[in-house]
Structures are given as C-alpha cells and as structure tokens.
Design a protein around this motif. Structure first.
Motif, PDB file in Angstrom:
ATOM      1  N   ARG A  53       0.845  -1.197   0.000  1.00 15.89           N
ATOM      2  CA  ARG A  53       0.000   0.000   0.000  1.00 15.89           C
ATOM      3  C   ARG A  53       0.882   1.250   0.000  1.00 15.89           C
ATOM      4  NH1 ARG A  53      -3.745  -1.165   4.162  1.00 15.89           N
ATOM      5  NH2 ARG A  53      -4.747  -2.443   2.611  1.00 15.89           N
ATOM      6  N   GLN A  54       1.960   1.215   0.773  1.00 11.51           N
ATOM      7  CA  GLN A  54       2.860   2.361   0.843  1.00 11.51           C
ATOM      8  C   GLN A  54       3.540   2.609  -0.503  1.00 11.51           C
ATOM      9  OE1 GLN A  54       6.091   1.785   3.606  1.00 11.51           O
ATOM     10  NE2 GLN A  54       6.655   3.929   3.613  1.00 11.51           N
ATOM     11  N   VAL A  55       4.071   1.553  -1.112  1.00 14.10           N
ATOM     12  CA  VAL A  55       4.798   1.709  -2.374  1.00 14.10           C
ATOM     13  C   VAL A  55       3.842   2.018  -3.530  1.00 14.10           C
ATOM     14  CG1 VAL A  55       6.245   0.520  -4.079  1.00 14.10           C
ATOM     15  CG2 VAL A  55       6.752   0.290  -1.644  1.00 14.10           C
ATOM     16  N   ILE A  56       2.828   1.191  -3.703  1.00 14.26           N
ATOM     17  CA  ILE A  56       1.899   1.374  -4.821  1.00 14.26           C
ATOM     18  C   ILE A  56       1.054   2.628  -4.635  1.00 14.26           C
ATOM     19  CG2 ILE A  56      -0.055   0.358  -6.074  1.00 14.26           C
ATOM     20  CD1 ILE A  56       2.729  -0.922  -6.564  1.00 14.26           C
ATOM     21  N   GLY A  57       0.618   2.873  -3.410  1.00 12.80           N
ATOM     22  CA  GLY A  57      -0.151   4.085  -3.138  1.00 12.80           C
ATOM     23  C   GLY A  57       0.653   5.331  -3.440  1.00 12.80           C
ATOM     24  N   GLY A  58       1.919   5.326  -3.048  1.00 12.96           N
ATOM     25  CA  GLY A  58       2.795   6.466  -3.335  1.00 12.96           C
ATOM     26  C   GLY A  58       2.975   6.679  -4.818  1.00 12.96           C
TER      27      GLY A  58
ATOM     28  N   GLY B 268       0.850   5.581  -7.265  1.00 10.62           N
ATOM     29  CA  GLY B 268      -0.442   5.964  -7.851  1.00 10.62           C
ATOM     30  C   GLY B 268      -0.788   7.399  -7.556  1.00 10.62           C
ATOM     31  N   ASP B 269      -0.553   7.831  -6.322  1.00 10.74           N
ATOM     32  CA  ASP B 269      -0.856   9.210  -5.936  1.00 10.74           C
ATOM     33  C   ASP B 269       0.017  10.220  -6.672  1.00 10.74           C
ATOM     34  OD1 ASP B 269      -2.698   8.086  -4.232  1.00 10.74           O
ATOM     35  OD2 ASP B 269      -1.499   8.414  -2.419  1.00 10.74           O
ATOM     36  N   ALA B 270       1.206   9.788  -7.084  1.00 10.15           N
ATOM     37  CA  ALA B 270       2.126  10.688  -7.780  1.00 10.15           C
ATOM     38  C   ALA B 270       1.934  10.652  -9.290  1.00 10.15           C
ATOM     39  CB  ALA B 270       3.567  10.310  -7.435  1.00 10.15           C
ATOM     40  N   GLY B 271       0.930   9.950  -9.749  1.00  5.75           N
ATOM     41  CA  GLY B 271       0.682   9.895 -11.184  1.00  5.75           C
ATOM     42  C   GLY B 271       1.377   8.745 -11.876  1.00  5.75           C
ATOM     43  N   GLY B 272       2.005   7.863 -11.137  1.00  7.27           N
ATOM     44  CA  GLY B 272       2.577   6.664 -11.728  1.00  7.27           C
ATOM     45  C   GLY B 272       4.080   6.560 -11.690  1.00  7.27           C
ATOM     46  N   THR B 273       4.795   7.648 -11.400  1.00 10.34           N
ATOM     47  CA  THR B 273       6.255   7.618 -11.364  1.00 10.34           C
ATOM     48  C   THR B 273       6.756   8.387 -10.158  1.00 10.34           C
ATOM     49  OG1 THR B 273       6.345   7.572 -13.776  1.00 10.34           O
ATOM     50  CG2 THR B 273       8.359   8.198 -12.653  1.00 10.34           C
ATOM     51  N   LYS B 274       7.710   7.789  -9.466  1.00 12.05           N
ATOM     52  CA  LYS B 274       8.251   8.466  -8.291  1.00 12.05           C
ATOM     53  C   LYS B 274       9.600   7.871  -7.919  1.00 12.05           C
ATOM     54  CE  LYS B 274       6.224  10.324  -4.091  1.00 12.05           C
ATOM     55  NZ  LYS B 274       5.106  10.235  -3.152  1.00 12.05           N
ATOM     56  N   ASP B 275      10.455   8.679  -7.345  1.00  7.90           N
ATOM     57  CA  ASP B 275      11.732   8.214  -6.823  1.00  7.90           C
ATOM     58  C   ASP B 275      11.450   7.360  -5.597  1.00  7.90           C
ATOM     59  OD1 ASP B 275      14.231   8.298  -5.175  1.00  7.90           O
ATOM     60  OD2 ASP B 275      14.921   9.462  -6.891  1.00  7.90           O
ATOM     61  N   LEU B 276      12.140   6.244  -5.469  1.00 10.00           N
ATOM     62  CA  LEU B 276      11.891   5.317  -4.371  1.00 10.00           C
ATOM     63  C   LEU B 276      12.022   5.988  -3.013  1.00 10.00           C
ATOM     64  CD1 LEU B 276      11.259   2.422  -3.480  1.00 10.00           C
ATOM     65  CD2 LEU B 276      13.701   1.958  -3.541  1.00 10.00           C
ATOM     66  N   ILE B 277      13.006   6.825  -2.841  1.00  8.40           N
ATOM     67  CA  ILE B 277      13.200   7.481  -1.542  1.00  8.40           C
ATOM     68  C   ILE B 277      12.034   8.414  -1.219  1.00  8.40           C
ATOM     69  CG2 ILE B 277      14.586   9.463  -2.235  1.00  8.40           C
ATOM     70  CD1 ILE B 277      15.396   7.215   0.738  1.00  8.40           C
ATOM     71  N   ASP B 278      11.417   9.000  -2.240  1.00 12.03           N
ATOM     72  CA  ASP B 278      10.226   9.830  -2.019  1.00 12.03           C
ATOM     73  C   ASP B 278       9.027   8.983  -1.599  1.00 12.03           C
ATOM     74  OD1 ASP B 278      11.558  12.170  -2.682  1.00 12.03           O
ATOM     75  OD2 ASP B 278      10.981  12.054  -4.795  1.00 12.03           O
ATOM     76  N   ILE B 279       8.902   7.807  -2.204  1.00 12.20           N
ATOM     77  CA  ILE B 279       7.816   6.900  -1.837  1.00 12.20           C
ATOM     78  C   ILE B 279       7.921   6.541  -0.349  1.00 12.20           C
ATOM     79  CG2 ILE B 279       6.857   4.574  -2.159  1.00 12.20           C
ATOM     80  CD1 ILE B 279       7.831   4.772  -5.100  1.00 12.20           C
ATOM     81  N   LEU B 280       9.143   6.376   0.113  1.00  8.39           N
ATOM     82  CA  LEU B 280       9.377   5.982   1.507  1.00  8.39           C
ATOM     83  C   LEU B 280       9.332   7.149   2.473  1.00  8.39           C
ATOM     84  CD1 LEU B 280      12.356   3.583   0.879  1.00  8.39           C
ATOM     85  CD2 LEU B 280       9.993   2.976   1.315  1.00  8.39           C
ATOM     86  N   SER B 281       9.056   8.320   1.983  1.00  4.34           N
ATOM     87  CA  SER B 281       9.041   9.532   2.814  1.00  4.34           C
ATOM     88  C   SER B 281      10.373   9.708   3.553  1.00  4.34           C
ATOM     89  CB  SER B 281       7.882   9.479   3.816  1.00  4.34           C
ATOM     90  OG  SER B 281       6.665   9.315   3.162  1.00  4.34           O
TER      91      SER B 281
ATOM     92  N   ILE C 100      13.817  -3.048   2.447  1.00  2.00           N
ATOM     93  CA  ILE C 100      12.534  -3.743   2.431  1.00  2.00           C
ATOM     94  C   ILE C 100      11.694  -3.274   1.251  1.00  2.00           C
ATOM     95  CG2 ILE C 100      10.377  -4.068   3.702  1.00  2.00           C
ATOM     96  CD1 ILE C 100      12.166  -3.805   6.290  1.00  2.00           C
ATOM     97  N   ALA C 101      11.619  -1.966   1.057  1.00  2.00           N
ATOM     98  CA  ALA C 101      10.843  -1.433  -0.060  1.00  2.00           C
ATOM     99  C   ALA C 101      11.447  -1.864  -1.395  1.00  2.00           C
ATOM    100  CB  ALA C 101      10.773   0.089   0.021  1.00  2.00           C
TER     101      ALA C 101
END
Length: 159
Positions: free
Chosen positions: A83-88, A90-103, A111-112
């Motif tokens: 939910r954290q990875v996919i939600g991040g 999806g909420d960002a429009g489909g593309t995001k830096d992994l470190i941003d997804i992890l806040s 783990i991520a």
C-alpha cells in the motif's frame, strides 16, 4: 518438515526486520526439528520462500527470506508495504523516486526495494536508474491494478 519450514520463516523474518540485506544460518532450527537443512532449504527455494541460499561445508545453510516468504508469516506487513509503495506511485501519477515513496525513511529502503523488485517481476512496475537514484514507474498492468485497489496486489504476491 512443514513445522520446521514455518519456524525457519519466522526466524528469517524476525532477522530480516533487523537486517534485510544479511543472510542468516538456519541450522539451529533444522537441528531442533531433526530435519536436513539442505533438503529443507531446497524445498523452500523451489517454493520461492527463500533466496540467496549458500551451503557451506558441513551442510551449514544460510539464506534470506523472500517477500513471498514474509507473506506466509505476516501478510498484513506485506499488504502495508505494498500500500505504501503502490499508493505512493499511484498518488504521484505513476512515477516516483523510491526514496520519495518511503518519505525519506532510509531504514525501510531495503525492504521497499525487495517489494519493488517483486512487483517488477510480476510486471506491475518498471525500475529506472537515472543519476544515482531509483525511479519506480507503474506499468499499464500496474496502473490497472492500482485503480482496482491494493487487494489485487496483495493477492498476486502469493502467485
């Protein structure tokens, strides 16, 4: 052998939470259950419950747990990470830096990354590596599943 496998997964999972990038020996558990460590690890490897298995002289076996193995022990943990990875994403429009997804929680990076790797193998994300970063992008299949809800991802992790 099934009890030994479950106990091995519990052990590997507890150690994974402390150090996800480390391999751990499982012989203390297999001795307790009077099970051959190499045979048990072969079976677990075949079922994608462990990875990076090393067999040392004297049949000492060391390995890491997979996301599928974690799901056997703690499905809620996997669901939350998904939910954290996919939600991040999806909420960002489909593309995001992994470190941003992890806040910026660097302690969850390994783990991520394991979860993202699993999602890549399932065809839900693509991983790109521009300029010292890891960018994760939903594929068309990933986008469809995101729109249906995270339960779809959770179910597919066990496939």
């Amino acid at each position: 052998m099934e009890k030994a496998a479950k106990e091995t997964l519990r052990f590997l999972y507890s150690e994974y939470l402390k150090g996800p990038a480390v391999i751990y020996t499982i012989n203390s558990i297999t001795k307790r259950y009077n099970v051959n460590a190499v045979e048990l690890s072969e079976n677990m490897l075949k079922n994608s419950l462990i990875r990076e298995r090393w067999v040392y002289p004297g049949d000492i076996v060391a390995c890491r747990i997979t996301i599928k193995g974690i799901e056997e022990i703690d499905p809620v943990y996997v669901r939350e990470k998904l939910r954290q990875v996919i939600g991040g994403l999806g909420d960002a429009g489909g593309t995001k830096d992994l470190i941003d997804i992890l806040s910026y929680k660097i302690e969850e990076y390994s783990i991520a990354l394991d979860i993202v790797k699993q999602l890549e193998e399932l065809g839900f994300v693509k991983i790109r590596h521009p300029e010292n970063s890891i960018v994760v992008e939903l594929t068309e299949e990933g986008r469809k599943s995101y729109e249906k809800g995270s339960r779809t991802f959770f179910t597919l992790m066990a496939v």
